[in-house]
Design an enzyme around this catalytic site. Sequence first.
Site: not given
Ligand code: G3P
Length: 227
Positions: A86
């Site tokens: 990523k």
């Molecule tokens: O990997 C990025 C994404 O999954 C972020 O999720 O829940 O931290 O906004 P969150």
Amino acid sequence: MKLCIDIADVEQIRRIYEYFPVDGVSTNPSILAKTGRGPYEVLKEIRSIIGAEGELFVQATARNAEGMVEEAWRIAAELGDRTLVKIPCVPEGFKAMKQLQGEGIRFIGTAVYTAMQGWLAAKCGAEYVAPYVNRIDNMGFDGVQVAKDIHDAIVGSGYGSFSGLLAASFKNSQQVLELAKYGVKAVTAPPDIIEGLVKNAAIDAAVDQFCADFQGLAGEGRTMANI
Ligand code: G3P
């Protein structure tokens, strides 16, 4: 549409893999930090759970392109060729993607908040683009719509044969369903959102009633296998 788990907790990964049709596991540095374990130690354990075929997403953490490229080679060497690196969709990230394109390292564009970031990542050869649906909502925009716009830009530009969404950051299962209906390439969601896809009192009540009716007919503990 592929379905991935956005978590690094190995027990939760085992549990979700047992019950749901999951295609891979995605992580980011914050998710890895929550485990408190060595990054490669936990990632190798995740690889052993999901097998050689499962897609595993691991983020580069360097702030410059040279560092990201170096990380990408190490990540691929440690975790196998079904591992995708990523890379944040910032200028240094695009520079890294351009260097990795055609080198046999699989990568995705992450930290995507705008449609243009996603389109640029696809143009750089990213296999996936990860818009942060819930985080975009929290900024006062429509995360699902941004994800759909990226999907459309990728398909409209002719990149759809090699690129597509790995939509991420969900706050509810409806957002996942919206993107499934739209035909996006993949979503990644934490366990509670995946379980939320089938968490419904009406479903439980219906199944309970069927079991009760059958046991009333055939006897307690009886099923179609032991009558
Ligand atoms: O990997 C990025 C994404 O999954 C972020 O999720 O829940 O931290 O906004 P969150």
